[in-house]
Design an enzyme around this catalytic site. Structure first.
Site, PDB file in Angstrom:
ATOM      1  N   TRP A  41      80.029  28.562  70.447  1.00 26.49           N
ATOM      2  CA  TRP A  41      80.115  29.980  71.288  1.00 26.49           C
ATOM      3  C   TRP A  41      79.023  30.259  72.263  1.00 26.49           C
ATOM      4  O   TRP A  41      78.962  31.208  72.832  1.00 26.49           O
ATOM      5  CB  TRP A  41      80.342  31.123  70.447  1.00 26.49           C
ATOM      6  CG  TRP A  41      79.654  31.360  69.105  1.00 26.49           C
ATOM      7  CD1 TRP A  41      78.611  31.910  68.895  1.00 26.49           C
ATOM      8  CD2 TRP A  41      80.354  30.841  67.776  1.00 26.49           C
ATOM      9  NE1 TRP A  41      78.191  31.830  67.493  1.00 26.49           N
ATOM     10  CE2 TRP A  41      79.226  31.086  66.854  1.00 26.49           C
ATOM     11  CE3 TRP A  41      81.346  30.022  67.405  1.00 26.49           C
ATOM     12  CZ2 TRP A  41      79.144  30.869  65.420  1.00 26.49           C
ATOM     13  CZ3 TRP A  41      81.362  29.782  66.037  1.00 26.49           C
ATOM     14  CH2 TRP A  41      80.416  30.076  65.078  1.00 26.49           C
ATOM     15  N   ARG A  42      77.812  29.363  71.653  1.00 28.01           N
ATOM     16  CA  ARG A  42      76.331  29.610  72.432  1.00 28.01           C
ATOM     17  C   ARG A  42      76.524  28.726  73.920  1.00 28.01           C
ATOM     18  O   ARG A  42      75.549  28.608  74.261  1.00 28.01           O
ATOM     19  CB  ARG A  42      75.342  29.394  71.755  1.00 28.01           C
ATOM     20  CG  ARG A  42      75.102  30.449  70.624  1.00 28.01           C
ATOM     21  CD  ARG A  42      73.875  30.146  69.930  1.00 28.01           C
ATOM     22  NE  ARG A  42      73.622  31.464  69.015  1.00 28.01           N
ATOM     23  CZ  ARG A  42      72.618  31.515  67.890  1.00 28.01           C
ATOM     24  NH1 ARG A  42      72.044  30.410  67.566  1.00 28.01           N
ATOM     25  NH2 ARG A  42      72.569  32.333  66.952  1.00 28.01           N
ATOM     26  N   GLU A  54      82.601  36.929  67.683  1.00 26.85           N
ATOM     27  CA  GLU A  54      81.878  38.115  67.151  1.00 26.85           C
ATOM     28  C   GLU A  54      82.837  38.651  66.267  1.00 26.85           C
ATOM     29  O   GLU A  54      82.228  39.147  65.091  1.00 26.85           O
ATOM     30  CB  GLU A  54      81.418  38.923  68.108  1.00 26.85           C
ATOM     31  CG  GLU A  54      80.184  38.610  68.845  1.00 26.85           C
ATOM     32  CD  GLU A  54      78.952  38.409  68.271  1.00 26.85           C
ATOM     33  OE1 GLU A  54      78.929  39.050  67.120  1.00 26.85           O
ATOM     34  OE2 GLU A  54      78.249  37.574  68.523  1.00 26.85           O
ATOM     35  N   GLN A  59      81.784  39.604  58.467  1.00 27.87           N
ATOM     36  CA  GLN A  59      82.116  39.113  56.984  1.00 27.87           C
ATOM     37  C   GLN A  59      82.083  37.785  56.826  1.00 27.87           C
ATOM     38  O   GLN A  59      82.737  37.561  55.481  1.00 27.87           O
ATOM     39  CB  GLN A  59      83.374  39.983  56.688  1.00 27.87           C
ATOM     40  CG  GLN A  59      83.209  41.430  56.682  1.00 27.87           C
ATOM     41  CD  GLN A  59      82.163  42.418  56.007  1.00 27.87           C
ATOM     42  OE1 GLN A  59      81.944  41.767  54.900  1.00 27.87           O
ATOM     43  NE2 GLN A  59      81.735  43.449  56.497  1.00 27.87           N
ATOM     44  N   THR A  60      82.134  36.939  57.389  1.00 28.73           N
ATOM     45  CA  THR A  60      82.533  35.357  57.409  1.00 28.73           C
ATOM     46  C   THR A  60      81.326  34.655  57.836  1.00 28.73           C
ATOM     47  O   THR A  60      80.526  34.819  58.778  1.00 28.73           O
ATOM     48  CB  THR A  60      83.679  35.082  58.178  1.00 28.73           C
ATOM     49  OG1 THR A  60      84.719  35.941  58.050  1.00 28.73           O
ATOM     50  CG2 THR A  60      84.396  33.855  57.732  1.00 28.73           C
ATOM     51  N   TYR A  99      90.315  39.456  55.755  1.00 26.56           N
ATOM     52  CA  TYR A  99      90.085  40.701  56.503  1.00 26.56           C
ATOM     53  C   TYR A  99      91.095  40.573  57.721  1.00 26.56           C
ATOM     54  O   TYR A  99      90.575  40.462  58.904  1.00 26.56           O
ATOM     55  CB  TYR A  99      88.704  40.933  57.120  1.00 26.56           C
ATOM     56  CG  TYR A  99      87.651  40.950  55.793  1.00 26.56           C
ATOM     57  CD1 TYR A  99      87.300  42.401  55.170  1.00 26.56           C
ATOM     58  CD2 TYR A  99      87.008  39.969  55.393  1.00 26.56           C
ATOM     59  CE1 TYR A  99      86.381  42.433  54.364  1.00 26.56           C
ATOM     60  CE2 TYR A  99      86.156  40.111  54.394  1.00 26.56           C
ATOM     61  CZ  TYR A  99      85.951  41.294  53.912  1.00 26.56           C
ATOM     62  OH  TYR A  99      85.051  41.446  52.630  1.00 26.56           O
ATOM     63  N   TYR A 137      78.826  47.827  67.045  1.00 26.52           N
ATOM     64  CA  TYR A 137      78.162  46.430  66.797  1.00 26.52           C
ATOM     65  C   TYR A 137      78.864  45.477  68.005  1.00 26.52           C
ATOM     66  O   TYR A 137      78.427  45.004  68.707  1.00 26.52           O
ATOM     67  CB  TYR A 137      78.051  46.028  65.488  1.00 26.52           C
ATOM     68  CG  TYR A 137      77.756  44.413  65.442  1.00 26.52           C
ATOM     69  CD1 TYR A 137      76.893  44.186  65.781  1.00 26.52           C
ATOM     70  CD2 TYR A 137      78.987  43.512  65.519  1.00 26.52           C
ATOM     71  CE1 TYR A 137      76.318  42.360  65.766  1.00 26.52           C
ATOM     72  CE2 TYR A 137      78.759  42.075  65.616  1.00 26.52           C
ATOM     73  CZ  TYR A 137      77.567  41.738  65.816  1.00 26.52           C
ATOM     74  OH  TYR A 137      77.058  40.345  65.851  1.00 26.52           O
ATOM     75  N   ASP A 155      73.604  44.627  63.106  1.00 27.49           N
ATOM     76  CA  ASP A 155      74.311  44.064  61.963  1.00 27.49           C
ATOM     77  C   ASP A 155      73.383  43.907  60.718  1.00 27.49           C
ATOM     78  O   ASP A 155      72.348  44.361  60.691  1.00 27.49           O
ATOM     79  CB  ASP A 155      75.058  42.835  62.213  1.00 27.49           C
ATOM     80  CG  ASP A 155      74.076  41.576  62.448  1.00 27.49           C
ATOM     81  OD1 ASP A 155      72.917  41.752  62.390  1.00 27.49           O
ATOM     82  OD2 ASP A 155      74.441  40.455  62.675  1.00 27.49           O
ATOM     83  N   CYS A 209      64.052  35.551  58.434  1.00 24.50           N
ATOM     84  CA  CYS A 209      63.784  36.777  57.486  1.00 24.50           C
ATOM     85  C   CYS A 209      65.132  37.028  56.570  1.00 24.50           C
ATOM     86  O   CYS A 209      65.911  38.139  56.784  1.00 24.50           O
ATOM     87  CB  CYS A 209      63.594  37.965  58.567  1.00 24.50           C
ATOM     88  SG  CYS A 209      62.874  39.721  57.803  1.00 24.50           S
TER      89      CYS A 209
END
Length: 376
Positions: A41-42, A54, A59-60, A99, A137, A155, A209
């Site tokens: 998707w980039r 997005e 959650q995945t 979900y 978000y 997020d 991070c």
């Protein structure tokens, strides 16, 4: 005597000192340009494809999303195609991601994009927020990445990065903490390449991070990080306290007739909303068969008799420990509609496998068939 001159009110101190702000932006963007992951998707500027990524990434994990994203786009290549598709086809394409409210909202939002915006996704976060499934978000992500609007986003990854860089106190979910993080994200996103900067923040949180074992020695903004400077990287942000999963047991009706099984589609809301299943009703762990039959009869609006057991399927969901007790059942009438379900169908195994069904219920169907559900 002239009156005393009023003191000129001093301007409030900037949220982020300008020199530090520019240093953070440039270093994070440089790191992103140098080491970003090659994600499909980039490689696109299509706002619909970016939006889809997005939604799926909520959650995945990325590795799970990639093949789903590619298959979903093949099946529904445009907003118009998604809007025109039956919901059950959309849910079938989503099966395994979980979900499912994400898929239902995606479908509803696509229909609104076609009806209200002529099939073109709106380009601002404010307009995107008017669509189903768009929270702060998602609106910020799509507006910045697809359209270049300097819209902030926060997020889990971004929250962790900002918490450490600026030594933000408070547990996840704390109102003051969340407000502070959004203020910081807003202060940083304005400038060149806002979409890339937002992705740089998320990428940094995902690869450097990290929640555990962060790679501080490889961090391009280590010198700017207050948590690193004060030896607090491991304690910020504090871990979120998660509630133990709730135990849930469903009595599942495995009802066969002339080579077909009874399938039911749930109401749109709630667990597995809008999905197909072997008809099920919630029971206690120790509910005896006659009481389970009564629960199923109430849900189906038809007499049900339990003939035997075909096993139990257990699945661990995010918030539930799910047990599916497979009961071979029969009745005097073969129902075609029911008070507790949107729709009933008698399906062959092949027909059933093409319906939008949760992974848990798909496993239950497989287990029932392997246990001889179609043997009269």
């Amino acid at each position: 005597m002239s009156p005393p001159r009023k003191r000129k009110a001093s301007s409030p101190a900037p949220l982020i000192e300008p020199g530090r702000r520019e240093s953070l932006r440039s270093r994070l963007l440089e790191g992103y340009d140098r080491q970003k992951r090659d994600l499909p998707w980039r490689r696109t500027r299509d706002p619909y494809a970016i939006w889809l990524s997005e939604v799926m990434l909520q959650q995945t994990q990325v590795s799970t999303v990639i093949p789903y994203w590619e298959r979903f786009l093949q099946r529904f290549p445009t907003v118009e195609a998604l809007a025109a598709a039956p919901l059950e086809d959309v849910l079938a394409g989503w099966r395994g991601l979980g979900y499912y409210s994400r898929a239902r909202n995606l479908h509803r939002a696509a229909q609104e994009v076609v009806a209200r915006f002529g099939g073109r996704l709106p380009s601002t976060a404010a307009e995107l927020l008017t669509l189903p499934g768009f929270g702060r978000y998602t609106a910020g992500a799509v507006a910045s990445i697809a359209f270049g609007e300097p819209a902030p986003l926060v997020d889990g990854n971004v929250a962790r990065v900002l918490s450490r860089l600026f030594e933000v106190e408070g547990a996840p979910g704390d109102r003051a903490r969340e407000a502070r993080l959004w203020e910081l994200a807003t202060g940083l996103v304005h400038g060149e390449r806002p979409g890339d900067f937002n992705q740089a923040l998320m990428e940094h949180g995902a690869t450097v991070c990290r929640p555990e074992n962060p790679l501080c020695l490889l961090c391009p903004v280590r010198e700017e990080c207050l948590a690193y400077r004060h030896g607090r990287v491991e304690e910020l942000p504090p871990a979120k306290v998660r509630a133990a999963p709730k135990r849930m047991t469903l009595a599942v009706a495995v009802w066969s007739h002339e080579g077909r099984l009874l399938l039911a589609r749930r109401a749109e809301k709630g667990l597995f909303g809008g999905l197909w299943e072997l008809p099920a009703a919630e029971v206690e762990d120790d509910t005896p068969d006659p009481a389970s039959a009564a629960k199923l009869a109430e849900a189906l609006g038809a007499d049900v008799t339990v003939q035997g057991h075909l096993g139990t399927v257990r699945r661990q969901l995010t918030h539930r420990a799910l047990s599916l007790r497979l009961l071979r059942v029969t009745g005097r009438k073969h129902p075609t509609h029911a008070p507790s379900f949107r729709e009933l169908r008698w399906c062959t195994p092949d027909e059933a496998s093409s319906l939008g069904m949760s992974t848990a219920m798909h496993k239950a169907l497989e287990a029932a068939l392997n246990a001889g559900a179609l043997r009269e």
